[in-house]
Design a protein around this motif. Structure first.
Motif, short mmCIF file in Angstrom:
data_model
loop_
_atom_site.label_atom_id
_atom_site.label_comp_id
_atom_site.label_asym_id
_atom_site.label_seq_id
_atom_site.Cartn_x
_atom_site.Cartn_y
_atom_site.Cartn_z
N HIS A 329 0.83 -0.94 0.35
CA HIS A 329 0.50 -0.41 -0.37
C HIS A 329 0.76 1.06 -0.27
CE1 HIS A 329 0.57 0.20 4.55
NE2 HIS A 329 0.45 1.10 4.09
N SER A 330 2.34 1.06 0.34
CA SER A 330 3.03 2.24 0.28
C SER A 330 4.28 2.39 -0.76
CB SER A 330 3.88 2.43 1.51
OG SER A 330 4.60 1.22 1.80
N SER A 331 3.75 1.25 -1.57
CA SER A 331 4.74 0.93 -2.64
C SER A 331 5.00 1.88 -3.42
CB SER A 331 4.72 -0.24 -4.07
OG SER A 331 3.14 -0.26 -4.03
N TYR A 334 1.68 1.59 -5.85
CA TYR A 334 0.49 1.79 -5.21
C TYR A 334 0.08 3.00 -4.61
CZ TYR A 334 -4.14 -0.41 -5.94
OH TYR A 334 -5.13 -1.16 -6.59
N SER A 335 1.32 3.78 -4.22
CA SER A 335 0.72 4.70 -2.51
C SER A 335 -0.43 5.64 -3.13
CB SER A 335 2.07 5.78 -2.68
OG SER A 335 2.21 5.27 -3.86
N ASP A 336 -0.76 6.16 -4.49
CA ASP A 336 -1.95 7.17 -5.30
C ASP A 336 -3.06 6.40 -5.31
OD1 ASP A 336 -0.38 5.93 -7.10
OD2 ASP A 336 -0.28 8.06 -7.95
N ARG A 341 -6.25 4.54 3.68
CA ARG A 341 -6.26 3.71 5.07
C ARG A 341 -4.98 3.42 5.84
NH1 ARG A 341 -7.57 -0.82 5.54
NH2 ARG A 341 -7.83 -0.72 2.54
N ILE A 342 -3.80 3.72 6.95
CA ILE A 342 -2.83 3.50 7.54
C ILE A 342 -3.23 2.16 8.13
CG2 ILE A 342 -1.53 4.30 10.15
CD1 ILE A 342 -2.14 7.23 9.57
N LEU A 343 -2.22 1.16 7.43
CA LEU A 343 -2.47 -0.59 8.35
C LEU A 343 -0.78 -0.27 8.97
CD1 LEU A 343 -2.58 -1.81 4.56
CD2 LEU A 343 -4.57 -1.44 6.30
N PRO A 344 -1.08 -0.40 10.42
CA PRO A 344 0.57 0.01 10.97
C PRO A 344 0.82 -1.58 11.35
CG PRO A 344 -2.07 -0.32 12.47
CD PRO A 344 -2.37 0.13 11.16
N ASN A 345 -0.31 -2.70 11.71
CA ASN A 345 0.84 -3.51 11.80
C ASN A 345 1.55 -4.58 10.93
OD1 ASN A 345 -0.63 -4.31 13.92
ND2 ASN A 345 -2.45 -4.68 12.75
N THR A 346 1.17 -3.80 9.44
CA THR A 346 1.73 -4.20 7.95
C THR A 346 2.43 -3.14 7.90
OG1 THR A 346 -0.20 -4.70 6.92
CG2 THR A 346 1.64 -4.16 5.16
N ASP A 347 2.73 -2.04 8.03
CA ASP A 347 3.75 -1.20 8.25
C ASP A 347 4.93 -1.65 9.18
OD1 ASP A 347 3.43 0.50 6.64
OD2 ASP A 347 2.08 1.48 7.65
#
Length: 373
Positions: A329-331, A334-336, A341-347
Protein backbone atom coordinates in the motif's frame (compact mmCIF):
# COMPACT_ATOMS: atom_id res chain seq x y z
CA UNK A 1 29.18 -18.75 3.33
CA UNK A 2 25.73 -19.74 4.57
CA UNK A 3 23.28 -18.40 1.97
CA UNK A 4 19.68 -17.53 2.65
CA UNK A 5 18.54 -20.33 0.36
CA UNK A 6 20.10 -23.26 -1.49
CA UNK A 7 18.02 -25.40 -3.86
CA UNK A 8 17.93 -29.08 -2.86
CA UNK A 9 18.34 -31.69 -5.58
CA UNK A 10 17.15 -35.23 -4.93
CA UNK A 11 19.42 -36.76 -7.59
CA UNK A 12 16.65 -37.90 -9.91
CA UNK A 13 15.89 -34.56 -11.58
CA UNK A 14 18.27 -34.98 -14.53
CA UNK A 15 17.24 -38.62 -15.01
CA UNK A 16 13.61 -37.64 -15.46
CA UNK A 17 14.52 -34.66 -17.64
CA UNK A 18 16.53 -37.00 -19.88
CA UNK A 19 13.54 -39.34 -20.03
CA UNK A 20 11.23 -36.48 -20.97
CA UNK A 21 13.56 -35.34 -23.75
CA UNK A 22 13.93 -38.91 -25.06
CA UNK A 23 10.14 -39.29 -25.21
CA UNK A 24 9.97 -36.62 -27.90
CA UNK A 25 7.26 -34.78 -25.93
CA UNK A 26 8.80 -31.79 -24.15
CA UNK A 27 6.37 -28.93 -24.89
CA UNK A 28 4.07 -29.56 -21.94
CA UNK A 29 0.97 -31.46 -20.82
CA UNK A 30 2.74 -34.79 -21.28
CA UNK A 31 3.53 -37.71 -19.01
CA UNK A 32 5.26 -35.81 -16.20
CA UNK A 33 2.70 -32.99 -16.17
CA UNK A 34 -0.08 -35.55 -15.72
CA UNK A 35 1.86 -37.45 -13.03
CA UNK A 36 2.41 -34.27 -11.02
CA UNK A 37 -1.19 -33.12 -11.34
CA UNK A 38 -2.52 -36.55 -10.35
CA UNK A 39 -0.22 -36.52 -7.30
CA UNK A 40 -1.58 -33.22 -6.02
CA UNK A 41 -5.21 -34.12 -6.64
CA UNK A 42 -4.93 -37.44 -4.80
CA UNK A 43 -2.75 -36.31 -1.90
CA UNK A 44 -4.35 -32.97 -1.10
CA UNK A 45 -7.90 -33.34 -2.38
CA UNK A 46 -7.91 -30.61 -5.03
CA UNK A 47 -10.69 -31.25 -7.57
CA UNK A 48 -8.42 -30.32 -10.50
CA UNK A 49 -4.86 -29.01 -10.82
CA UNK A 50 -3.00 -27.43 -13.70
CA UNK A 51 0.76 -26.89 -13.61
CA UNK A 52 1.84 -23.40 -14.63
CA UNK A 53 5.15 -21.70 -15.37
CA UNK A 54 4.86 -19.72 -12.12
CA UNK A 55 2.58 -18.96 -9.20
CA UNK A 56 2.10 -15.55 -10.83
CA UNK A 57 0.62 -17.29 -13.88
CA UNK A 58 -1.70 -19.32 -11.66
CA UNK A 59 -2.95 -16.12 -10.00
CA UNK A 60 -3.46 -14.50 -13.41
CA UNK A 61 -5.52 -17.50 -14.50
CA UNK A 62 -7.61 -17.16 -11.36
CA UNK A 63 -8.26 -13.48 -12.10
CA UNK A 64 -9.48 -14.38 -15.59
CA UNK A 65 -11.65 -17.24 -14.31
CA UNK A 66 -13.61 -15.07 -11.87
CA UNK A 67 -14.32 -12.59 -14.69
CA UNK A 68 -12.74 -9.57 -13.04
CA UNK A 69 -13.73 -6.32 -14.71
CA UNK A 70 -12.58 -2.71 -14.49
CA UNK A 71 -13.59 -1.28 -11.13
CA UNK A 72 -14.10 -4.58 -9.32
CA UNK A 73 -12.50 -4.62 -5.88
CA UNK A 74 -10.27 -7.38 -4.52
CA UNK A 75 -9.34 -7.60 -0.82
CA UNK A 76 -5.87 -8.91 0.03
CA UNK A 77 -3.07 -8.28 2.53
CA UNK A 78 -0.62 -5.48 1.91
CA UNK A 79 2.17 -7.62 3.37
CA UNK A 80 2.72 -9.92 0.39
CA UNK A 81 4.74 -10.29 -2.78
CA UNK A 82 3.79 -8.01 -5.67
CA UNK A 83 2.50 -10.93 -7.79
CA UNK A 84 -0.52 -11.28 -5.51
CA UNK A 85 -1.67 -7.80 -6.52
CA UNK A 86 -0.34 -7.67 -10.07
CA UNK A 87 -2.46 -10.58 -11.25
CA UNK A 88 -5.66 -8.69 -10.38
CA UNK A 89 -4.46 -5.19 -11.31
CA UNK A 90 -3.80 -6.52 -14.82
CA UNK A 91 -7.55 -7.25 -15.13
CA UNK A 92 -8.46 -3.70 -14.03
CA UNK A 93 -9.25 -4.43 -10.39
CA UNK A 94 -8.93 -1.99 -7.52
CA UNK A 95 -6.93 -3.51 -4.68
CA UNK A 96 -8.26 -2.98 -1.15
CA UNK A 97 -5.46 -3.78 1.25
CA UNK A 98 -6.08 -5.43 4.61
CA UNK A 99 -3.83 -4.97 7.61
CA UNK A 100 -1.86 -7.84 9.14
CA UNK A 101 -2.53 -9.35 12.53
CA UNK A 102 -0.50 -7.76 15.36
CA UNK A 103 1.41 -11.02 15.93
CA UNK A 104 1.55 -12.52 12.42
CA UNK A 105 1.87 -11.18 8.86
CA UNK A 106 -1.38 -12.93 7.80
CA UNK A 107 -4.26 -10.54 7.27
CA UNK A 108 -6.53 -9.71 10.18
CA UNK A 109 -9.73 -11.56 9.25
CA UNK A 110 -11.72 -9.84 12.00
CA UNK A 111 -11.44 -6.57 10.05
CA UNK A 112 -12.36 -7.91 6.60
CA UNK A 113 -16.12 -7.33 6.65
CA UNK A 114 -15.62 -3.57 7.03
CA UNK A 115 -13.68 -3.59 3.73
CA UNK A 116 -16.45 -5.22 1.69
CA UNK A 117 -18.46 -2.94 -0.64
CA UNK A 118 -20.97 -3.59 -3.45
CA UNK A 119 -17.97 -3.62 -5.82
CA UNK A 120 -16.05 -6.35 -3.98
CA UNK A 121 -15.51 -9.40 -6.20
CA UNK A 122 -12.98 -11.53 -4.32
CA UNK A 123 -10.90 -12.07 -1.20
CA UNK A 124 -7.32 -13.27 -1.66
CA UNK A 125 -5.89 -14.68 1.58
CA UNK A 126 -2.11 -15.19 1.58
CA UNK A 127 -0.92 -18.04 3.82
CA UNK A 128 2.29 -16.35 4.87
CA UNK A 129 5.16 -18.73 5.77
CA UNK A 130 2.81 -21.62 5.03
CA UNK A 131 0.66 -20.76 8.07
CA UNK A 132 -3.07 -20.71 7.41
CA UNK A 133 -5.30 -17.69 7.60
CA UNK A 134 -8.57 -18.22 9.49
CA UNK A 135 -10.39 -19.77 6.54
CA UNK A 136 -13.73 -20.32 8.31
CA UNK A 137 -14.12 -16.56 8.73
CA UNK A 138 -13.10 -15.90 5.13
CA UNK A 139 -15.37 -18.55 3.60
CA UNK A 140 -18.35 -17.44 5.71
CA UNK A 141 -17.87 -13.84 4.56
CA UNK A 142 -17.52 -14.97 0.95
CA UNK A 143 -20.75 -16.96 1.14
CA UNK A 144 -22.66 -14.13 2.82
CA UNK A 145 -21.54 -11.54 0.26
CA UNK A 146 -21.35 -13.79 -2.83
CA UNK A 147 -17.57 -13.38 -3.23
CA UNK A 148 -14.88 -15.60 -4.70
CA UNK A 149 -11.93 -16.76 -2.59
CA UNK A 150 -8.55 -17.25 -4.27
CA UNK A 151 -5.95 -18.68 -1.88
CA UNK A 152 -2.41 -17.45 -2.47
CA UNK A 153 -0.75 -20.64 -1.24
CA UNK A 154 2.64 -19.87 -2.77
CA UNK A 155 4.40 -20.79 0.49
CA UNK A 156 1.86 -23.29 1.75
CA UNK A 157 2.54 -26.66 0.14
CA UNK A 158 1.75 -29.54 2.55
CA UNK A 159 0.22 -27.27 5.17
CA UNK A 160 -3.25 -27.59 6.67
CA UNK A 161 -6.16 -25.80 8.32
CA UNK A 162 -8.55 -27.29 10.86
CA UNK A 163 -11.88 -25.49 10.94
CA UNK A 164 -14.73 -25.41 13.44
CA UNK A 165 -15.99 -28.70 12.02
CA UNK A 166 -12.76 -30.38 13.19
CA UNK A 167 -11.83 -31.50 9.67
CA UNK A 168 -8.22 -30.91 8.61
CA UNK A 169 -8.03 -29.56 5.06
CA UNK A 170 -4.98 -28.91 2.90
CA UNK A 171 -4.30 -25.24 2.23
CA UNK A 172 -5.30 -24.51 -1.33
CA UNK A 173 -8.26 -26.89 -1.14
CA UNK A 174 -10.63 -24.53 0.69
CA UNK A 175 -11.14 -21.49 -1.54
CA UNK A 176 -12.74 -21.60 -4.99
CA UNK A 177 -9.25 -21.39 -6.51
CA UNK A 178 -5.66 -21.46 -5.24
CA UNK A 179 -2.16 -20.76 -6.54
CA UNK A 180 1.07 -22.52 -5.55
CA UNK A 181 4.73 -21.75 -6.24
CA UNK A 182 7.62 -24.10 -7.02
CA UNK A 183 10.19 -21.32 -7.26
CA UNK A 184 13.65 -22.36 -6.09
CA UNK A 185 13.08 -20.67 -2.71
CA UNK A 186 10.11 -22.92 -1.90
CA UNK A 187 9.98 -26.33 -0.18
CA UNK A 188 9.31 -28.25 -3.41
CA UNK A 189 10.91 -26.70 -6.48
CA UNK A 190 11.23 -26.76 -10.24
CA UNK A 191 13.37 -23.62 -10.64
CA UNK A 192 10.44 -21.55 -11.77
CA UNK A 193 7.01 -23.12 -11.71
CA UNK A 194 3.59 -23.04 -10.13
CA UNK A 195 0.15 -24.60 -10.09
CA UNK A 196 -3.49 -23.59 -10.16
CA UNK A 197 -5.73 -25.66 -7.89
CA UNK A 198 -9.43 -25.63 -8.77
CA UNK A 199 -11.94 -26.55 -6.07
CA UNK A 200 -15.16 -25.25 -7.65
CA UNK A 201 -16.21 -27.48 -10.56
CA UNK A 202 -17.70 -24.56 -12.50
CA UNK A 203 -14.15 -23.42 -13.32
CA UNK A 204 -12.59 -26.72 -14.46
CA UNK A 205 -13.43 -26.74 -18.18
CA UNK A 206 -12.72 -23.06 -18.72
CA UNK A 207 -9.45 -23.21 -16.75
CA UNK A 208 -8.11 -25.82 -19.14
CA UNK A 209 -9.02 -23.61 -22.12
CA UNK A 210 -7.35 -20.53 -20.60
CA UNK A 211 -4.30 -22.71 -19.80
CA UNK A 212 -4.10 -23.76 -23.46
CA UNK A 213 -3.97 -20.22 -24.86
CA UNK A 214 -7.74 -19.88 -25.11
CA UNK A 215 -8.22 -23.01 -27.20
CA UNK A 216 -9.97 -26.32 -26.60
CA UNK A 217 -6.81 -28.15 -27.65
CA UNK A 218 -6.77 -30.50 -24.66
CA UNK A 219 -10.33 -31.62 -25.38
CA UNK A 220 -9.31 -32.27 -28.98
CA UNK A 221 -6.39 -34.50 -27.96
CA UNK A 222 -8.75 -36.46 -25.69
CA UNK A 223 -11.05 -37.01 -28.66
CA UNK A 224 -13.89 -34.96 -27.17
CA UNK A 225 -14.10 -32.60 -30.19
CA UNK A 226 -13.17 -33.22 -33.83
CA UNK A 227 -11.17 -29.98 -34.17
CA UNK A 228 -9.92 -27.26 -31.90
CA UNK A 229 -9.91 -23.49 -32.17
CA UNK A 230 -9.92 -20.20 -30.31
CA UNK A 231 -12.88 -20.28 -27.90
CA UNK A 232 -11.90 -17.93 -25.03
CA UNK A 233 -9.14 -15.62 -23.84
CA UNK A 234 -6.02 -17.27 -22.47
CA UNK A 235 -2.26 -17.38 -22.63
CA UNK A 236 0.68 -19.77 -22.66
CA UNK A 237 0.43 -20.74 -19.01
CA UNK A 238 1.47 -24.40 -19.11
CA UNK A 239 5.12 -25.35 -18.42
CA UNK A 240 7.32 -27.65 -20.48
CA UNK A 241 7.72 -31.32 -19.65
CA UNK A 242 11.29 -30.52 -18.57
CA UNK A 243 9.96 -28.41 -15.69
CA UNK A 244 7.37 -31.06 -14.81
CA UNK A 245 10.01 -33.82 -14.88
CA UNK A 246 12.18 -31.85 -12.44
CA UNK A 247 9.15 -31.31 -10.20
CA UNK A 248 8.29 -35.02 -10.20
CA UNK A 249 11.68 -35.88 -8.69
CA UNK A 250 10.91 -33.44 -5.88
CA UNK A 251 7.42 -34.79 -5.26
CA UNK A 252 8.77 -38.31 -4.86
CA UNK A 253 10.79 -36.95 -1.92
CA UNK A 254 8.16 -34.66 -0.43
CA UNK A 255 7.97 -36.38 2.96
CA UNK A 256 11.75 -36.52 3.39
CA UNK A 257 12.19 -32.87 2.40
CA UNK A 258 9.39 -31.78 4.72
CA UNK A 259 10.75 -33.77 7.65
CA UNK A 260 14.17 -32.12 7.42
CA UNK A 261 12.83 -28.60 6.93
CA UNK A 262 10.45 -28.91 9.89
CA UNK A 263 13.31 -30.22 12.03
CA UNK A 264 15.40 -27.13 11.18
CA UNK A 265 12.39 -24.94 12.05
CA UNK A 266 11.92 -26.64 15.43
CA UNK A 267 15.63 -26.27 16.25
CA UNK A 268 15.44 -22.55 15.58
CA UNK A 269 12.29 -22.22 17.69
CA UNK A 270 13.56 -24.16 20.70
CA UNK A 271 17.13 -22.89 20.82
CA UNK A 272 16.36 -19.21 20.13
CA UNK A 273 13.56 -18.90 22.68
CA UNK A 274 15.64 -17.54 25.58
CA UNK A 275 17.73 -15.31 23.29
CA UNK A 276 14.56 -13.85 21.78
CA UNK A 277 13.00 -13.08 25.17
CA UNK A 278 16.11 -11.35 26.44
CA UNK A 279 16.28 -9.16 23.31
CA UNK A 280 12.56 -8.33 23.01
CA UNK A 281 12.30 -10.34 19.81
CA UNK A 282 9.21 -12.34 18.80
CA UNK A 283 9.43 -15.83 17.30
CA UNK A 284 6.83 -17.24 14.86
CA UNK A 285 3.35 -18.01 16.08
CA UNK A 286 1.39 -21.04 14.81
CA UNK A 287 -2.34 -20.70 15.61
CA UNK A 288 -4.22 -23.75 16.92
CA UNK A 289 -6.09 -24.11 13.62
CA UNK A 290 -2.90 -24.13 11.50
CA UNK A 291 0.07 -26.42 10.87
CA UNK A 292 3.71 -25.60 10.22
CA UNK A 293 5.17 -26.78 6.89
CA UNK A 294 8.75 -25.69 7.58
CA UNK A 295 8.76 -23.16 4.77
CA UNK A 296 10.18 -20.20 6.66
CA UNK A 297 11.61 -19.21 10.02
CA UNK A 298 11.37 -15.51 10.72
CA UNK A 299 11.94 -13.30 13.73
CA UNK A 300 10.21 -10.02 14.56
CA UNK A 301 12.71 -7.51 15.88
CA UNK A 302 11.73 -4.70 18.24
CA UNK A 303 12.62 -2.03 15.64
CA UNK A 304 14.36 -1.50 12.30
CA UNK A 305 17.64 -0.54 14.00
CA UNK A 306 17.85 -3.84 15.85
CA UNK A 307 17.08 -5.73 12.64
CA UNK A 308 19.83 -3.88 10.79
CA UNK A 309 22.32 -4.70 13.55
CA UNK A 310 21.48 -8.41 13.40
CA UNK A 311 21.78 -8.47 9.61
CA UNK A 312 25.16 -6.75 9.73
CA UNK A 313 26.52 -8.99 12.47
CA UNK A 314 25.46 -12.16 10.66
CA UNK A 315 26.91 -10.95 7.38
CA UNK A 316 30.22 -10.39 9.18
CA UNK A 317 30.06 -14.11 9.97
CA UNK A 318 29.22 -14.82 6.30
CA UNK A 319 25.61 -15.77 7.00
CA UNK A 320 22.93 -14.08 4.92
CA UNK A 321 19.44 -13.46 6.32
CA UNK A 322 16.94 -11.39 4.30
CA UNK A 323 14.02 -9.11 5.01
CA UNK A 324 10.81 -8.52 3.08
CA UNK A 325 8.20 -7.28 2.16
CA UNK A 326 7.84 -3.55 1.62
CA UNK A 327 4.15 -2.78 2.25
CA UNK A 328 2.34 -2.78 -1.09
CA UNK A 329 0.00 0.00 0.00
CA UNK A 330 3.01 2.31 0.37
CA UNK A 331 4.83 1.13 -2.76
CA UNK A 332 5.81 3.62 -5.50
CA UNK A 333 3.26 2.11 -7.90
CA UNK A 334 0.23 1.83 -5.64
CA UNK A 335 0.59 4.48 -2.92
CA UNK A 336 -1.46 7.05 -4.83
CA UNK A 337 -4.13 4.41 -5.59
CA UNK A 338 -4.46 3.24 -1.98
CA UNK A 339 -7.48 4.60 -0.10
CA UNK A 340 -5.32 6.27 2.54
CA UNK A 341 -6.00 3.95 5.47
CA UNK A 342 -3.04 3.47 7.80
CA UNK A 343 -2.07 -0.20 8.19
CA UNK A 344 0.11 -0.12 11.31
CA UNK A 345 0.75 -3.85 11.69
CA UNK A 346 1.77 -4.22 8.06
CA UNK A 347 4.14 -1.27 8.35
CA UNK A 348 5.57 -2.73 11.54
CA UNK A 349 6.37 -6.06 9.83
CA UNK A 350 7.97 -4.12 6.96
CA UNK A 351 10.40 -2.62 9.48
CA UNK A 352 11.00 -5.53 11.82
CA UNK A 353 10.60 -8.95 10.15
CA UNK A 354 13.78 -10.88 9.34
CA UNK A 355 13.97 -14.28 7.62
CA UNK A 356 16.72 -16.64 8.70
CA UNK A 357 18.34 -19.15 6.32
CA UNK A 358 16.26 -22.31 5.92
CA UNK A 359 16.98 -25.02 3.37
CA UNK A 360 17.41 -28.79 3.32
CA UNK A 361 21.21 -28.92 3.66
CA UNK A 362 21.46 -26.08 6.19
CA UNK A 363 23.82 -26.39 9.14
CA UNK A 364 21.19 -24.85 11.37
CA UNK A 365 23.24 -25.21 14.56
CA UNK A 366 25.96 -22.93 13.19
CA UNK A 367 23.42 -20.20 12.43
CA UNK A 368 21.86 -20.55 15.88
CA UNK A 369 25.29 -20.30 17.55
CA UNK A 370 26.13 -17.19 15.52
CA UNK A 371 22.87 -15.49 16.48
CA UNK A 372 23.25 -16.24 20.18
CA UNK A 373 26.87 -15.10 20.15
Amino acid sequence: MIPFNKPYLTGKETDYITDAVASGKISGNGKYTKMCQDFFEKKFGFKKTLLTTSCTDALEMAAILINLEEGDEVIMPSYTFVSTSNAFVLRGAKIVFADSLPNHPNMDCSKLESLITPNTKAIVPVHYAGVSCDMDVIMELAKAHNLFVVEDAAQAIDSYYTGKDGIKKALGSIGHLAAFSFHETKNIISGEGGMLAINDEQFIDRAEIIWEKGTNRSAFFRGEVDKYGWVDIGSSFLPSEIIAAFLWAQLENLEKIQSVRKSHWENYKIQLENWAKSNEIELPLIPNYATNNGHMFFIKCKNVEQRTQIINKLKEKNTHPVFHYISLHSSPYYSDKHDGRILPNTDNFTDTLLRLPLFYELDVQTVINQIVE
